[in-house]
Design an enzyme around this catalytic site. Structure first.
Site, short mmCIF file in Angstrom:
data_model
loop_
_atom_site.label_atom_id
_atom_site.label_comp_id
_atom_site.label_asym_id
_atom_site.label_seq_id
_atom_site.Cartn_x
_atom_site.Cartn_y
_atom_site.Cartn_z
N SER A 1 0.85 -1.19 0.00
CA SER A 1 0.00 0.00 0.00
C SER A 1 0.88 1.24 0.00
CB SER A 1 -0.91 -0.01 1.22
OG SER A 1 -1.85 -1.05 1.08
N HIS B 1 0.67 3.42 -2.58
CA HIS B 1 0.81 3.81 -3.99
C HIS B 1 -0.51 4.34 -4.56
CE1 HIS B 1 4.56 1.77 -3.67
NE2 HIS B 1 4.00 0.58 -3.56
N LYS C 1 4.61 -6.42 -10.15
CA LYS C 1 5.73 -5.51 -10.38
C LYS C 1 7.03 -6.20 -9.95
CE LYS C 1 3.71 -2.17 -8.09
NZ LYS C 1 2.56 -3.05 -7.88
N HIS D 1 8.90 3.14 -3.38
CA HIS D 1 8.79 2.67 -1.99
C HIS D 1 9.62 3.54 -1.07
CE1 HIS D 1 7.89 -0.82 -4.50
NE2 HIS D 1 6.99 -1.07 -3.60
#
Ligand SMILES: Nc1ncnc2c1ncn2[C@@H]1O[C@H](COP(=O)(O)OP(=O)(O)O)[C@@H](O)[C@H]1O
Ligand SMILES: Nc1ncnc2c1ncn2[C@@H]1O[C@H](COP(=O)(O)OP(=O)(O)O)[C@@H](O)[C@H]1O
Ligand SMILES: [Mg+2]
Ligand SMILES: [Mg+2]
Ligand SMILES: [Mg+2]
Ligand SMILES: [Mg+2]
Lengths: 330, 212, 330, 212
Positions: free
Chosen positions: C55, C57, C105, C219
Site C-alpha cells: 500500500s 501507492h 511488479k 517505496h
C-alpha cells in the site's frame, strides 16, 4: 517545502496553462496573451460558464473546462484573483448569445475583479450574471464582514450549473440552479502542513510538529483555530460537526460527500477520512448519494483536506448525475 | 503650486521603486494575516507601470494617471488591484493639469476614498488601506481649516497616514482576506494600509522637495 | 513530514480499503478478513485480472478495479508486498473459469508472494498466468541482478490487458497484450522530498534543501543518483533522456505520455513538467497520442514525479482507447 | 542432545521477542538501502507467531515449525516473508522429534539454504540473508570435520553468522531491493543478514544453555 518542480516563479502560471492545454489538445485551447483556458468548440449555443480565480488550486479551475461543466477558466497569478481584462476576454470568447454566468468565489479580490469584467461585458451588450460561492463554514457570516469564503463547494456549482446549461436552460435558470447549490453546500478544511507560494521565501504560516490548523482557506491563509494534532477520525468529526450544525440536515436526507485533498495529502489519508465521514453520516441518518474523494480544489502542496456536503433534492441529483467529460473521481 | 507632467511621471516612477523595494516587506505583512502576495501584487503592477510610462509621453496628467490606473487594473489582481486601479482612475478624472492647491489635494483624496469605498464597501476601522487614507485626507482638511501652508498640510497628511497605518495593528479585520482570521487578525499591521502609506509618503516627499 | 492524517499506523491499510469501498459502494467490495478489493459483479465471464502490491501507492491498486481494467487488487502493508494467502483469495474470488492473469511488479517480494499464490491456485485447478512489469530505466537490467523495478508503467498494463480481457480474449492473448506493453513501456522518476512510512519514525532518506534524488522507486527508496536541485525543464530533459536512449524511438512514432505525481506534488508542477515533455518529444519527432497527467502510482506524500512513455502500435492504441469506468486523468 | 517440543516453542518465543525488540534497528538498516520495513515486517510476523504458538499445543516439532512457517508466509509479506516462511517450511519437513546431533543441524541448515535459493535465486556475496546463513552452515560442517563438540560447533556457527553479517557491509547488493541502489548500497549492513544472525544467535544461545 522549499523545493519546487518549476522553472521560474514568474512563469509558473503560463507554463502550467500550456501544459494543461497540451494534455487535452482536442478539447482545450489557451487564449493568446491571457492565462485563460477555453473549450475548443466555444462558443456553443448554450449559456456559457466562466469560472476562475488565483492559480495554485489545480485541478481548479482549468481542469473543469469541458462538456457539462465550464466553458472557460481564468487563471490569476498564484493565489491572486485574475484581472478584469482577462475575465472580459474569456466572457467574449465563450458567449454564444445566450449569455454568460460567472462563478465567483467570495473573496474581495475575486468579487471586485469579476464584477469589473461583468461591467465591461455588459457595456458591450453581452448578457452576464454572476453567483458568489461562500461555502466555508469556518468563517463567520455576518452582514458586517466580508462573509464566508468560497472553497471546494465551488466544484458542485460548476457541475450543476454546467449540467443545467448543457440541458439548454436560460441564463436565469442556470443562475438559479447555481444558487440552489450555493445555499445547500457547506465545507470546512484543515491543514497539517502549510504551502509556499513559488515567489515567496517562506510558507504563509508555520506549524509545530504537533500542531494543525482548523478552518483553513485555500490560499495558504492560516486557519481560524490552531490545535494539537488529532487523529483522523477526530478531525473528520470536527469538520463534519461544524458543517452539520450549520445547515439543517434531517434523518433521511441525501447528500453528495466530497473529501478533498489540499495538494500534498496522500490519497491513502483521504480514504481513511472518507471511511469516518461515512460512519458519522450513517449515525446521523444521512445518506451518501454520491461520494467524491480526490483533489478538487487544492492549495499548492498544502497537506490537509476539506470536507464538503451538498444537500440534494431530485433536481440536484439529476444534474449531478448528468454526463460530463470531466473525471470527478479516482 | 505648479507640478509639471514630468514631475508626476517622476513621482510614479519613485512610487514604483519604493513598492518594488518593499516587495518582501509587504508580502511578509500579508503572510501574517492574508495570503502572502500583497508585495508581489504591487511590485508586479508597478513594474509594469514603470515600463508603460517611462518612455512614453502623455497628452496631459489625466492621460498619464489613466494609463497608470488601467495598468494596475490589468496586472495587480487580488483585492488591491481593482481598489488602487479605481482610485487612480478616479484621480485621472479630476487631476489638475498644472496648478495644485490644498483643495486639489483634498479633492484627490476624496475621490480616492469614494472609489475604494464604492468597490470595497469598507469603513475606517476595518483594518484596510482606508485606515491610512481616510486620516490622511482628514489631515488635509483640518490643515485647510487651520490655515496651514501647503507644505505643512502635506507634512500633516503624511504624519496622519503613518499613524493610521500603525493604528491598524490592534484592529480586528472585518474586510478583506484578513477578516477570515477573526481575533487572530489582531496584532498585525495591515499590508494595504502599509502600501498606501508608502505611496502617500513618496508623493508628499517629492512634492515638498519640489517646493524647495 | 511527520504528521499524518491517520488514526493508528497499524490500521492504515484496512481503514483505507474501507474508505475506498465506501466511495464506490455499487461497484466495489472488500473481501472479509483480507485487504482485497474486488469488483462487486465478479466473477465475470472473462479472463480475470489481479494486481496488487504494497500500500502507499494510491490510487494503485484498488483505484484501478473496475470495468475495463482490474477485477481485484490485493493490498499489502505499506510498501510491503501482500502475502500469498490474500492473493490466492483474490484469485479464487474473481476466477470466472476463463483463467486469471496476475500483474506483478518486479520486486523480489512481490514476485515471490505472487508466485506462491499462483502455485496455490494452480494446485486447486485454476488456470493462472502472470506477467512481471519492469519499466524503470533508472535501474540497470542485467542477468545477474534483480532487474528493473515495476513502477508507473504498470497502469498501462492494467489498462491494456484489462481492455483485452473485456473484449473476450483468452488468457494467453491477454498475457500477450500485457507483455507487449511491458516491452514497450519505460519510466524514470525523481524526488524533491522523501516520504515517511506511517509506522516509521523517520523518512527513508534525507535530502538537503538544495538536493534531489534521480532514479527513485515507489517505496521511498533513495534514488540511483543524488544531485543539486535543477529546474523543472532540466529534470524533464534528464528523465526523458534516459527513457529515449533506452528504447528505440523513431521519428513519427506515437506514444502515450504519463506524467505521474508521487503523492505530494501539486498538479501545477506536473503540468509545468508536461509542457516540457511535449517540447522534448516534438523536437524528437515523436507524437503524443494520449497524455495522462495526474497521480497514478504514488509513494505516500513523496514530492516528485515520474515520466512514462509507452510506444504504441495500432493494437495498443485501440486497447488504450477502449472504454473503462476508471477515470484516468484530471 | 535431546530438545523437547516445549524448548523449541520457547526458542521461537525468544526469537520473536528479540526481533520485536530489534524492530527499529532492523528498520533503520532497511531505510539505508531498502524501504524501511524489514523490522516492521519481521515484528509483525513474529508477533503473530507468538500469539499462534503460545497457548497452543502441537502434535510434534514438525507441526509446530509448520505453523510458524505458515504464519510467517501469511503475515510478513515483502521479500523476507516468503524466504523465511519457506525456510521454516523446509525445516518442518526434516526436523527430528527429540534427538539432535551435528548432522541434524547441518541438514536443517542445508534445507534452509536450499529453500531460500530456490525462491530467491541468490548466491553468497549478493548482500542478503544468505551471507549470514551460508557461512553459519559451513561452520557446522567444518566443525564436524574437525570433530568439535556440538557445543563448540554451535558456537562456531554463531561466530560465522556474525562475521557473515558484518561482511555484508562493504558488499554491492545485486539481489533484493538494495540492488536498485547500485554502488550506493555499499557501506551498509544488510537488514536480512542481520535478522538471520539474530535468529541464529537465539537458537545457539538457547541450545547451549540447555546443555549446561
Ligand atoms: N474591502 C476592502 N476595502 C479596502 N481595502 C481592502 C478591502 N479588502 C482588502 N483591502 C486591502 O487589500 C489588501 C490586500 O491586498 P492583496 O494582498 O494585494 O489582495 P488579496 O487580499 O486579494 O490577496 C489588504 O491589506 C487591505 O488593505
Ligand atoms: N533474492 C533474495 N535472496 C535472499 N535474500 C533476499 C533476497 N532478496 C531480498 N533478500 C533479503 O530480504 C531482506 C529484505 O527484507 P524486507 O525488507 O522484509 O523485504 P522487502 O525488500 O520486500 O521490503 C534483504 O535485506 C535481504 O537480506
Ligand atoms: Mg491574493
Ligand atoms: Mg494578499
Ligand atoms: Mg518492503
Ligand atoms: Mg524492506
Amino acid at each position: 517545502m522549499k523545493k519546487k518542480l518549476i522553472n521560474d516563479p514568474e512563469n509558473v502560471v503560463v507554463e502550467m496553462i500550456e501544459g494543461i492545454v497540451k494534455a487535452k489538445p482536442s478539447k482545450l485551447r489557451k487564449l493568446d496573451n491571457y492565462n485563460v483556458v477555453v473549450r475548443k468548440d466555444a462558443p456553443l449555443d448554450k449559456v456559457a460558464l466562466v469560472s476562475g480565480g488565483g492559480s495554485g488550486h489545480e485541478p481548479a479551475h482549468a481542469g473543469y473546462v469541458g462538456e457539462g461543466m465550464l466553458d472557460a477558466a481564468v487563471a490569476g497569478d498564484v493565489f491572486t484573483s485574475p484581472t478584469p481584462d482577462a475575465i472580459f476576454e474569456a466572457i467574449k470568447t465563450v458567449n454564444g448569445g445566450k449569455g454568460v454566468l460567472l462563478i465567483v468565489k467570495n473573496y474581495t479580490g475575486d468579487v471586485m475583479n469579476f464584477e469589473m469584467a461583468e461591467d465591461m461585458a455588459v457595456a458591450e451588450g453581452i448578457e452576464v450574471a454572476h453567483v458568489v460561492v461562500n461555502d466555508d463554514v469556518a468563517v463567520e457570516d455576518s452582514l458586517y464582514t466580508t462573509g464566508r469564503r468560497g472553497v471546494a463547494g465551488t466544484i458542485f456549482v460548476h457541475k450543476i450549473a454546467g449540467a443545467k446549461a448543457a440541458a439548454g436552460a436560460e441564463l436565469s435558470e442556470v443562475k438559479k440552479a447555481a444558487e440552489k447549490v450555493i445555499s445547500n453546500v457547506r465545507t470546512k478544511g484543515m491543514a497539517l502542513y502549510p504551502c509556499r507560494v513559488p515567489s515567496a521565501e517562506e510558507p504563509t504560516f508555520k506549524l509545530e510538529e504537533d500542531e494543525m490548523e482548523l478552518g483553513i482557506g485555500i490560499h495558504g491563509e492560516p486557519g481560524t483555530q490552531r490545535t494539537k494534532v488529532k487523529k483522523a477520525d477526530e478531525i473528520v468529526d470536527d469538520l463534519l460537526g461544524s458543517i452539520l450544525s450549520d445547515i439543517n440536515f434531517e434523518n433521511g436526507d441525501e447528500v453528495a460527500l466530497m473529501v478533498n485533498g489540499m495538494g500534498g495529502t496522500p490519497l491513502m489519508e483521504l480514504f481513511i477520512a472518507n471511511r469516518r465521514a461515512h460512519q458519522v453520516l450513517e449515525n446521523r441518518g444521512i445518506k451518501v448519494y454520491k461520494n467524491f474523494v480526490d483533489e478538487f480544489m487544492t492549495s499548492l502542496e498544502m497537506a490537509g483536506m476539506s470536507i464538503t456536503l451538498l444537500k440534494l433534492d431530485q433536481e440536484l441529483k439529476e444534474l449531478l448525475d448528468a454526463p460530463t467529460d470531466i473525471n470527478l473521481m479516482k | 503650486m505648479k507640478v509639471t507632467s514630468e514631475k508626476i511621471k517622476d513621482i510614479f516612477i519613485k512610487i514604483a521603486d519604493v513598492l518594488i523595494e518593499n516587495k518582501n516587506y509587504l508580502t511578509e505583512l500579508d503572510a501574517a494575516i492574508g495570503d502572502a502576495d500583497h508585495g508581489i501584487n504591487m511590485a508586479r503592477g508597478f513594474k509594469k507601470v514603470k515600463e508603460k510610462i517611462e518612455d512614453d509621453s502623455f497628452k496631459n496628467n489625466s492621460d498619464l494617471v489613466k494609463t497608470v490606473a488601467m495598468t494596475l487594473i490589468s496586472t495587480v489582481g487580488g483585492a488591491s488591484g481593482p481598489l488602487y486601479g479605481t482610485a487612480f482612475l478616479n484621480i485621472s478624472k479630476i487631476i489638475p493639469d498644472s496648478d495644485f492647491d490644498i483643495d486639489s489635494f483634498i479633492k484627490i483624496g476624496e475621490t480616492v476614498i469614494e472609489g475604494i469605498q464604492k468597490l470595497g464597501k469598507a469603513q475606517r476601522g476595518e483594518k484596510t488601506m482606508l485606515d491610512t487614507i481616510i486620516p490622511a485626507v482628514n489631515a488635509l482638511r483640518e490643515s485647510k481649516v487651520k490655515g496651514l501652508s501647503l507644505e505643512r498640510a502635506l507634512e500633516e497628511c503624511k504624519k496622519a497616514a503613518e499613524e493610521g497605518m500603525k493604528a491598524t495593528i490592534p484592529l480586528l479585520a472585518t474586510k478583506g482576506r484578513a477578516s477570515y482570521l477573526g481575533e487572530r487578525s489582531k496584532g498585525h499591521q495591515d499590508p494595504g494600509a502599509t502600501s498606501s502609506y508608502l505611496i502617500i509618503k513618496v508623493i508628499v516627499d517629492e512634492l515638498i522637495s519640489e517646493m524647495e
